[in-house]
Design an enzyme around this catalytic site. Sequence first.
Site, PDB file in Angstrom:
ATOM      1  N   GLU A 143      82.726  20.466  76.966  1.00  0.00           N
ATOM      2  CA  GLU A 143      83.120  19.637  75.789  1.00  0.00           C
ATOM      3  C   GLU A 143      82.072  18.621  75.784  1.00  0.00           C
ATOM      4  O   GLU A 143      81.548  18.167  74.694  1.00  0.00           O
ATOM      5  CB  GLU A 143      84.503  18.988  75.884  1.00  0.00           C
ATOM      6  CG  GLU A 143      84.850  18.204  74.816  1.00  0.00           C
ATOM      7  CD  GLU A 143      86.235  17.911  74.429  1.00  0.00           C
ATOM      8  OE1 GLU A 143      86.584  17.324  75.457  1.00  0.00           O
ATOM      9  OE2 GLU A 143      86.923  18.105  73.483  1.00  0.00           O
ATOM     10  N   HIS A 153      81.619  10.211  65.884  1.00  0.00           N
ATOM     11  CA  HIS A 153      82.119  10.916  66.745  1.00  0.00           C
ATOM     12  C   HIS A 153      81.344  10.973  68.118  1.00  0.00           C
ATOM     13  O   HIS A 153      81.750  11.072  69.316  1.00  0.00           O
ATOM     14  CB  HIS A 153      82.518  12.227  66.527  1.00  0.00           C
ATOM     15  CG  HIS A 153      83.397  13.042  67.186  1.00  0.00           C
ATOM     16  ND1 HIS A 153      84.493  12.447  67.702  1.00  0.00           N
ATOM     17  CD2 HIS A 153      83.603  14.237  67.649  1.00  0.00           C
ATOM     18  CE1 HIS A 153      85.394  13.254  68.460  1.00  0.00           C
ATOM     19  NE2 HIS A 153      84.724  14.448  68.425  1.00  0.00           N
ATOM     20  N   THR A 199      90.299  20.918  68.702  1.00  0.00           N
ATOM     21  CA  THR A 199      91.057  20.049  70.046  1.00  0.00           C
ATOM     22  C   THR A 199      92.345  19.608  69.162  1.00  0.00           C
ATOM     23  O   THR A 199      92.320  19.128  68.106  1.00  0.00           O
ATOM     24  CB  THR A 199      90.013  18.785  69.864  1.00  0.00           C
ATOM     25  OG1 THR A 199      89.053  19.317  70.665  1.00  0.00           O
ATOM     26  CG2 THR A 199      90.765  17.801  70.983  1.00  0.00           C
ATOM     27  N   CYS A 255      84.577   8.276  75.841  1.00  0.00           N
ATOM     28  CA  CYS A 255      85.836   8.615  76.357  1.00  0.00           C
ATOM     29  C   CYS A 255      85.601   9.268  78.003  1.00  0.00           C
ATOM     30  O   CYS A 255      86.420   9.110  78.910  1.00  0.00           O
ATOM     31  CB  CYS A 255      86.430   9.659  75.797  1.00  0.00           C
ATOM     32  SG  CYS A 255      85.539  11.123  75.466  1.00  0.00           S
ATOM     33  N   GLU A 258      92.290  23.378  73.071  1.00  0.00           N
ATOM     34  CA  GLU A 258      91.637  23.791  71.914  1.00  0.00           C
ATOM     35  C   GLU A 258      91.982  25.250  71.438  1.00  0.00           C
ATOM     36  O   GLU A 258      92.644  26.126  72.439  1.00  0.00           O
ATOM     37  CB  GLU A 258      90.105  24.082  72.136  1.00  0.00           C
ATOM     38  CG  GLU A 258      89.183  22.841  72.323  1.00  0.00           C
ATOM     39  CD  GLU A 258      89.322  21.975  73.573  1.00  0.00           C
ATOM     40  OE1 GLU A 258      89.509  22.716  74.527  1.00  0.00           O
ATOM     41  OE2 GLU A 258      89.162  20.805  73.461  1.00  0.00           O
ATOM     42  N   CYS A 291      90.685  15.345  77.887  1.00  0.00           N
ATOM     43  CA  CYS A 291      90.419  14.998  76.411  1.00  0.00           C
ATOM     44  C   CYS A 291      92.060  14.676  76.115  1.00  0.00           C
ATOM     45  O   CYS A 291      92.937  15.442  76.010  1.00  0.00           O
ATOM     46  CB  CYS A 291      89.938  16.051  75.870  1.00  0.00           C
ATOM     47  SG  CYS A 291      90.297  15.858  73.900  1.00  0.00           S
ATOM     48  N   TYR A 311      82.483   9.637  72.495  1.00  0.00           N
ATOM     49  CA  TYR A 311      82.088  10.325  73.748  1.00  0.00           C
ATOM     50  C   TYR A 311      82.092   9.408  74.847  1.00  0.00           C
ATOM     51  O   TYR A 311      81.955   9.896  76.040  1.00  0.00           O
ATOM     52  CB  TYR A 311      81.130  11.283  73.666  1.00  0.00           C
ATOM     53  CG  TYR A 311      81.804  12.696  73.218  1.00  0.00           C
ATOM     54  CD1 TYR A 311      81.989  12.922  71.860  1.00  0.00           C
ATOM     55  CD2 TYR A 311      81.635  13.652  74.176  1.00  0.00           C
ATOM     56  CE1 TYR A 311      82.679  13.995  71.510  1.00  0.00           C
ATOM     57  CE2 TYR A 311      82.329  14.859  73.810  1.00  0.00           C
ATOM     58  CZ  TYR A 311      82.787  15.096  72.397  1.00  0.00           C
ATOM     59  OH  TYR A 311      83.409  16.314  72.246  1.00  0.00           O
ATOM     60  N   CYS A 320      90.438  11.729  68.742  1.00  0.00           N
ATOM     61  CA  CYS A 320      89.271  10.887  68.015  1.00  0.00           C
ATOM     62  C   CYS A 320      88.871  11.912  67.158  1.00  0.00           C
ATOM     63  O   CYS A 320      88.226  10.943  66.382  1.00  0.00           O
ATOM     64  CB  CYS A 320      88.396  10.782  69.378  1.00  0.00           C
ATOM     65  SG  CYS A 320      88.999  10.197  70.876  1.00  0.00           S
TER      66      CYS A 320
HETATM   67  C1  LIG Z   1      85.873  21.716  73.976  1.00  0.00           C
HETATM   68  C2  LIG Z   1      85.215  21.535  72.711  1.00  0.00           C
HETATM   69  C3  LIG Z   1      86.170  21.042  71.671  1.00  0.00           C
HETATM   70  C4  LIG Z   1      85.716  20.824  70.407  1.00  0.00           C
HETATM   71  N1  LIG Z   1      86.359  20.297  69.595  1.00  0.00           N
HETATM   72  C5  LIG Z   1      86.283  20.267  67.972  1.00  0.00           C
HETATM   73  C6  LIG Z   1      87.154  19.641  67.234  1.00  0.00           C
HETATM   74  O1  LIG Z   1      88.178  19.079  67.371  1.00  0.00           O
HETATM   75  N2  LIG Z   1      87.027  19.985  65.745  1.00  0.00           N
HETATM   76  C7  LIG Z   1      85.784  20.662  65.349  1.00  0.00           C
HETATM   77  O2  LIG Z   1      85.423  20.783  64.046  1.00  0.00           O
HETATM   78  N3  LIG Z   1      84.905  21.202  66.257  1.00  0.00           N
HETATM   79  C8  LIG Z   1      85.098  21.089  67.664  1.00  0.00           C
HETATM   80  N4  LIG Z   1      84.291  21.663  68.784  1.00  0.00           N
HETATM   81  C9  LIG Z   1      83.099  22.152  68.050  1.00  0.00           C
HETATM   82  C10 LIG Z   1      81.785  21.801  68.314  1.00  0.00           C
HETATM   83  O3  LIG Z   1      81.257  20.701  67.539  1.00  0.00           O
HETATM   84  C11 LIG Z   1      80.792  22.623  68.350  1.00  0.00           C
HETATM   85  O4  LIG Z   1      80.885  23.654  69.595  1.00  0.00           O
HETATM   86  C12 LIG Z   1      79.275  22.618  68.513  1.00  0.00           C
HETATM   87  O5  LIG Z   1      78.992  22.125  67.067  1.00  0.00           O
HETATM   88  C13 LIG Z   1      78.344  23.969  68.622  1.00  0.00           C
HETATM   89  O6  LIG Z   1      78.958  24.905  67.692  1.00  0.00           O
HETATM   90  P1  LIG Z   1      79.309  26.268  68.427  1.00  0.00           P
HETATM   91  O7  LIG Z   1      80.259  26.133  69.424  1.00  0.00           O
HETATM   92  O8  LIG Z   1      79.407  27.379  67.296  1.00  0.00           O
HETATM   93  O9  LIG Z   1      77.813  26.755  69.041  1.00  0.00           O
HETATM   94  P2  LIG Z   1      76.716  27.338  68.411  1.00  0.00           P
HETATM   95  O10 LIG Z   1      76.580  26.895  67.004  1.00  0.00           O
HETATM   96  O11 LIG Z   1      76.653  29.057  68.359  1.00  0.00           O
HETATM   97  O12 LIG Z   1      75.606  27.059  69.277  1.00  0.00           O
HETATM   98  C14 LIG Z   1      74.971  27.592  70.418  1.00  0.00           C
HETATM   99  C15 LIG Z   1      73.465  27.284  70.671  1.00  0.00           C
HETATM  100  O13 LIG Z   1      72.616  27.857  69.593  1.00  0.00           O
HETATM  101  C16 LIG Z   1      71.769  26.737  68.939  1.00  0.00           C
HETATM  102  N5  LIG Z   1      72.168  26.865  67.689  1.00  0.00           N
HETATM  103  C17 LIG Z   1      73.056  27.168  66.557  1.00  0.00           C
HETATM  104  N6  LIG Z   1      72.535  27.302  65.316  1.00  0.00           N
HETATM  105  C18 LIG Z   1      71.400  27.355  65.132  1.00  0.00           C
HETATM  106  C19 LIG Z   1      70.266  27.496  64.355  1.00  0.00           C
HETATM  107  N7  LIG Z   1      70.643  27.736  63.123  1.00  0.00           N
HETATM  108  N8  LIG Z   1      69.076  27.370  64.687  1.00  0.00           N
HETATM  109  C20 LIG Z   1      68.634  27.344  66.026  1.00  0.00           C
HETATM  110  N9  LIG Z   1      69.537  27.023  67.077  1.00  0.00           N
HETATM  111  C21 LIG Z   1      71.021  26.927  66.701  1.00  0.00           C
HETATM  112  C22 LIG Z   1      72.655  25.326  69.247  1.00  0.00           C
HETATM  113  O14 LIG Z   1      71.838  24.336  69.255  1.00  0.00           O
HETATM  114  C23 LIG Z   1      73.290  25.882  70.885  1.00  0.00           C
HETATM  115  O15 LIG Z   1      72.307  25.665  71.736  1.00  0.00           O
HETATM  116  C24 LIG Z   1      84.615  21.543  69.973  1.00  0.00           C
HETATM  117  C25 LIG Z   1      83.730  22.239  70.691  1.00  0.00           C
HETATM  118  C26 LIG Z   1      83.996  22.276  72.314  1.00  0.00           C
HETATM  119  C27 LIG Z   1      83.527  22.965  73.162  1.00  0.00           C
HETATM  120  S1  SF4 Z   2      86.148  11.775  71.747  1.00  0.00           S
HETATM  121 FE1  SF4 Z   2      86.594  12.460  74.030  1.00  0.00          FE
HETATM  122  S2  SF4 Z   2      89.087  12.295  74.138  1.00  0.00           S
HETATM  123 FE2  SF4 Z   2      88.275  12.076  71.895  1.00  0.00          FE
HETATM  124  S3  SF4 Z   2      88.718  13.883  70.971  1.00  0.00           S
HETATM  125 FE3  SF4 Z   2      86.617  14.084  71.732  1.00  0.00          FE
HETATM  126  S4  SF4 Z   2      86.492  14.972  73.683  1.00  0.00           S
HETATM  127 FE4  SF4 Z   2      88.577  14.253  73.155  1.00  0.00          FE
END
Ligand SMILES: Cc1cc2nc3c(=O)[nH]c(=O)nc-3n(C[C@H](O)[C@H](O)[C@H](O)COP(=O)(O)OP(=O)(O)OC[C@H]3O[C@@H](n4cnc5c(N)ncnc54)[C@H](O)[C@@H]3O)c2cc1C
Ligand code: SF4
Length: 505
Positions: free
Chosen positions: A444, A290, A189, A296, A255, A98, A294, A102
């Site tokens: 991710e 966004h 990120t 990417c 992250e 990553c 992906y 983006c």
């Molecule tokens: C490597 C990585 C990079 C990321 N980078 C960014 C970033 O730069 N900026 C940013 O803002 N975010 C970022 N994210 C966050 C990403 O958008 C979230 O991980 C994603 O939205 C899921 O939220 P969570 O991790 O809190 O999981 P959770 O919300 O805990 O979800 C876990 C599970 O529970 C389910 N769930 C959650 N809430 C509910 C509900 N109310 N009812 C029923 N089911 C539910 C989901 O569908 C999922 O299956 C990143 C995540 C990762 C893993």
């Molecule tokens: S789109 Fe791909 S490379 Fe760009 S910030 Fe998200 S995961 Fe990283």
Amino acid sequence: MTIKNGAEYIESLRGRNLKIYLFGELVKEPVDHPMIRPSINAVAETYDLAAENPELAAPHSSLTGLQVNRFLHIVESPQDLVDQNRMQRKLGQLTGTCFQRCVGMDALNSLYSSTYEIDQKHSTDYHKRLVEFVKMLQRENLMIGGAMTDVKGDRGLSPSQQEDPDMFVHVTKRDSKGVYITGAKAHQTGCINSHWIIVMPTMRLKSEDKDYAIIGAVPVDAPGITYIYGRQSCDTRSMEGGNIDAGNAMYSGQEAMVIFKDVFIPNHLIFMNGEYEFASMLVERFTCYHRRSYVCKTGLGDILIGASAAIADYNGVANASHIKDKLVEMTHLNETIFAAGIASSYRAHKTSAGNWQNDDMLANVCKHNVTRFPYEIGRLAQDIAGGLVVTMPSEKEFRNPETGPLLEKYLKGRKGVSTENRMRVLRLIENMTLGRNAVGYLTESMHGAGSPQAQRIQIARQMQLESKKKFAKRLAQIKEGEAEETVPESTEYFDRIFGNKNKSK
Ligand SMILES: Cc1cc2nc3c(=O)[nH]c(=O)nc-3n(C[C@H](O)[C@H](O)[C@H](O)COP(=O)(O)OP(=O)(O)OC[C@H]3O[C@@H](n4cnc5c(N)ncnc54)[C@H](O)[C@@H]3O)c2cc1C
Ligand code: SF4
């Protein structure tokens, strides 16, 4: 001063005195930290690509009249969206991870149209403030992170229903000069590698959530911010010396958790302040951009397919028909991701603010494929690699005068291939499917830009079952208007997150 290339970008990060915790200690200078540096190198590639290949990565901006980094560009045509995807695939191929920019790019573009529409309703001046902010970013060529995901606490409760109000970032104090925010954003990120962070709400908000309806820009070194660095699988391999065991010693993602304690945002950097009814619009537009960003991952897929072909060759099985077929399958899956993403970009529409928004259904299909296909591509890569991908001794054994010659002899592949090269490519496959960059390639892909269910909800919302039923009933010669019982679908979860407005294409 404008940052001109990757080397200048890296220098721009020095001496900022950020409060970053890693392994229980404060990090003195992240630029020189062996575990953090590969993530900085990945971002540096986005600067070098713009300098070396402006056709792909440095478009002309109508806002400033300058040639700017594409990650800071407000999209002026569907071709701009397509070029974002072309650039993302290229950077994926160059870094294998990553490259972190983006989220900021997609945040700027979704804010560009959302602030315009908030202003139309509320006579505010958020759009003008945003445009001034973007111009400054473009002139100085800065990196921004997009902070949307709150820590969220109890997922079954809205922000204002949480026992602890800090589970979602919110305004704690307002004065004539601006606002103060408290809370934490998870999984951020590239936050430490950025110059600015844009803070945004993560879900639909109601009137009682008004203090959570805050969007603003803060410098990464603003007083009151603490960063807690996220671990990645096998991350300490980059601290062991050598460059084989890391698999991809040059590049990684990053992250961290960002904790805000009464962080000040001055008025001119606030782009939403209480207009809660626009939160779902912003979230939807951001995720629409966004989810097709992906593509990417297809650049990473290209690397893994290449690594699999290389190890098959080193092992002497390159011409076996099942190996060729597995490489075809991997390619098919990879191109399927790309096809949906780039089609979404081509099928864009102009917003009332004047920038372009890609197709939502195809963006969600793209991201949903990304939650699955890289896992299958990774499985096939491990199949082709053989068991050594998880049992190979360390580089230190390979360099040891006693064990080195033994490994040189017993880890040989086909004639004419160096044992060291065979080890290197196996470590790269390990890195992308189990190690540090499996964060970027696999998990991710699962959760970034929303977990799989978030895409299924958007797909369900737009699948137009009624018109599809009409197509079917016409051919089956079922007369229109015949009494039939229908069972309405439950949209409760979706309505809570995004609101319940009807969308049609
Ligand atoms: C490597 C990585 C990079 C990321 N980078 C960014 C970033 O730069 N900026 C940013 O803002 N975010 C970022 N994210 C966050 C990403 O958008 C979230 O991980 C994603 O939205 C899921 O939220 P969570 O991790 O809190 O999981 P959770 O919300 O805990 O979800 C876990 C599970 O529970 C389910 N769930 C959650 N809430 C509910 C509900 N109310 N009812 C029923 N089911 C539910 C989901 O569908 C999922 O299956 C990143 C995540 C990762 C893993
Ligand atoms: S789109 Fe791909 S490379 Fe760009 S910030 Fe998200 S995961 Fe990283």
